[in-house]
Design an enzyme around this catalytic site. Structure first.
Site, PDB file in Angstrom:
ATOM      1  N   HIS A 123       0.817  -1.211   0.000  1.00 30.91           N
ATOM      2  CA  HIS A 123       0.000   0.000   0.000  1.00 30.91           C
ATOM      3  C   HIS A 123       0.863   1.280   0.000  1.00 30.91           C
ATOM      4  O   HIS A 123       0.853   2.058  -0.947  1.00 30.91           O
ATOM      5  CB  HIS A 123      -0.902   0.032   1.248  1.00 30.91           C
ATOM      6  CG  HIS A 123      -1.842  -1.123   1.384  1.00 30.91           C
ATOM      7  ND1 HIS A 123      -2.866  -1.394   0.518  1.00 30.91           N
ATOM      8  CD2 HIS A 123      -1.901  -2.084   2.346  1.00 30.91           C
ATOM      9  CE1 HIS A 123      -3.533  -2.471   0.929  1.00 30.91           C
ATOM     10  NE2 HIS A 123      -2.968  -2.910   2.019  1.00 30.91           N
TER      11      HIS A 123
HETATM   12  O1  RIB Z   1      -5.409   0.599   3.929  1.00 33.11           O
HETATM   13  C1  RIB Z   1      -4.012   0.537   3.978  1.00 33.11           C
HETATM   14  C2  RIB Z   1      -3.457   1.722   4.695  1.00 33.11           C
HETATM   15  O2  RIB Z   1      -3.894   1.717   6.056  1.00 33.11           O
HETATM   16  C3  RIB Z   1      -1.916   1.706   4.775  1.00 33.11           C
HETATM   17  O3  RIB Z   1      -1.440   3.018   4.837  1.00 33.11           O
HETATM   18  C4  RIB Z   1      -1.652   1.010   6.070  1.00 33.11           C
HETATM   19  O4  RIB Z   1      -0.378   1.355   6.616  1.00 33.11           O
HETATM   20  C5  RIB Z   1      -2.757   1.581   6.924  1.00 33.11           C
HETATM   21  O5  RIB Z   1      -2.344   2.850   7.394  1.00 33.11           O
END
Ligand code: RIB
Ligand code: CA
Length: 311
Positions: free
Chosen positions: A239
């Site tokens: 992500h």
């Molecule tokens: O949905 C994924 C996000 O939420 C990423 O940034 C993870 O680190 C959490 O913060």
């Protein structure tokens, strides 16, 4: 050289984004600001300092930000990131001092200093960004752009939620903050679950094993951070590293412009990033978000391999 402020809730994938950012000559990290998200703020802030010390970074201010969302009750994602927020890693307790400036102070200060040279990068909930905008409503026109890891836009088959059926965690944790940011006029590039959970753009078990087989201190940290996720999910989504990669080399990414707003009260949909797709309602200049809809997988994964392998 792109000057960035990294607003973060470390977090396993945040940690990978740290390694990527500080191993990328294209970037200069002006400050790290922390926000409650994956874990409570105390743990997240400590994790940011641990990561900076691991990376040998001593000249980047680390500033404290929001410890709770604007309105919503604080939550966390420890079931995913572990009690510490950094998986099974055991980094030493940090020695470095927290900068006396708050996250909002340094965001506004660097925006005044750097203007369009500055990109804000938010890979956690948007609480700090929203408060900075409320504190100085000229911020959106001062900086170059805001790049977020956030949102689930239903623009690819993978664009559903992870915090609920339709909401992505960073938006879901503080939807009121996201609504302020999305409606502020700040230029936004959103890297959402539509591409971060796409199977072609994830860290596969094979890719992970190839990286950690190098057996240096960085890949040993990557192993400690991620091995549980690889066992549980046969790999994991990159992500936050995908958002960081966008800043490093946007040519790997395809974006589409949309008008997006945030649902703050839905019983089932709180935190949803709602995309206006009714053709008769789409007015070009109403678009407020460039949403990433496609990634050149081999270039992106090649960059990740190269930059988080500690060589
Ligand atoms: O949905 C994924 C996000 O939420 C990423 O940034 C993870 O680190 C959490 O913060
Ligand atoms: Ca994060």
């Amino acid at each position: 050289m792109k000057h960035i402020i990294l607003d973060t809730d470390p977090g396993i994938d945040d940690a990978l984004a740290f390694i990527l950012a500080f191993n990328s000559p294209e970037l200069k990290v002006e400050a790290v600001t922390t926000v409650a998200g994956n874990v409570n703020h105390m743990k997240g802030h400590r994790n940011a300092k641990k990561l900076l010390e691991f990376l040998g970074i001593t000249d980047v201010p680390v500033c404290e930000g929001a410890v709770i969302p604007l309105i919503k009750k604080l939550s966390h994602a420890e079931e995913f990131h572990g009690k510490t927020g950094l998986g099974d890693s055991e980094l030493p307790e940090p020695m470095m001092a927290t900068d006396p400036r708050s996250a909002v102070d340094i965001i506004l200060e660097k925006a005044n200093e750097l203007g369009k040279e500055l990109t804000l990068v938010a890979i956690g909930p948007l609480t700090n960004i929203a408060v900075a905008i409320l504190a100085n409503p000229t911020l959106p026109e001062k900086v170059d752009k805001l790049v977020i890891m956030g949102g689930a836009f239903n623009l690819t088959p993978y664009g559903h939620g992870n915090a609920n059926s339709v909401a992505e965690f960073n938006i879901w944790l503080d939807p009121e903050a996201a609504k302020i940011v999305f409606n502020s006029g700040i230029p936004i590039v959103a890297v959402g679950l539509d591409t971060t959970t796409h199977p072609d753009y994830r860290m596969s078990r094979e890719m992970f094993e190839g990286i950690v087989s190098r057996g240096n201190r960085t890949t040993d940290l990557v192993n400690d951070l991620c091995k549980d996720l690889v066992e549980r999910f046969n790999g994991f989504s990159l992500h936050d590293p995908q958002a960081m990669a966008y800043i490093i080399d946007p040519t790997m990414f395809t974006t589409e412009k949309y008008k997006v707003d945030v649902e703050c009260s839905g019983e089932l949909t709180r935190g949803m990033t709602v995309v206006e797709r009714r053709l008769y309602r789409i007015v070009k200049d109403e678009a407020n978000v460039d949403v990433v809809v496609k990634v050149e997988a081999s270039r992106f994964l090649g960059l990740i391999k190269e930059r988080i392998s500690g060589e």
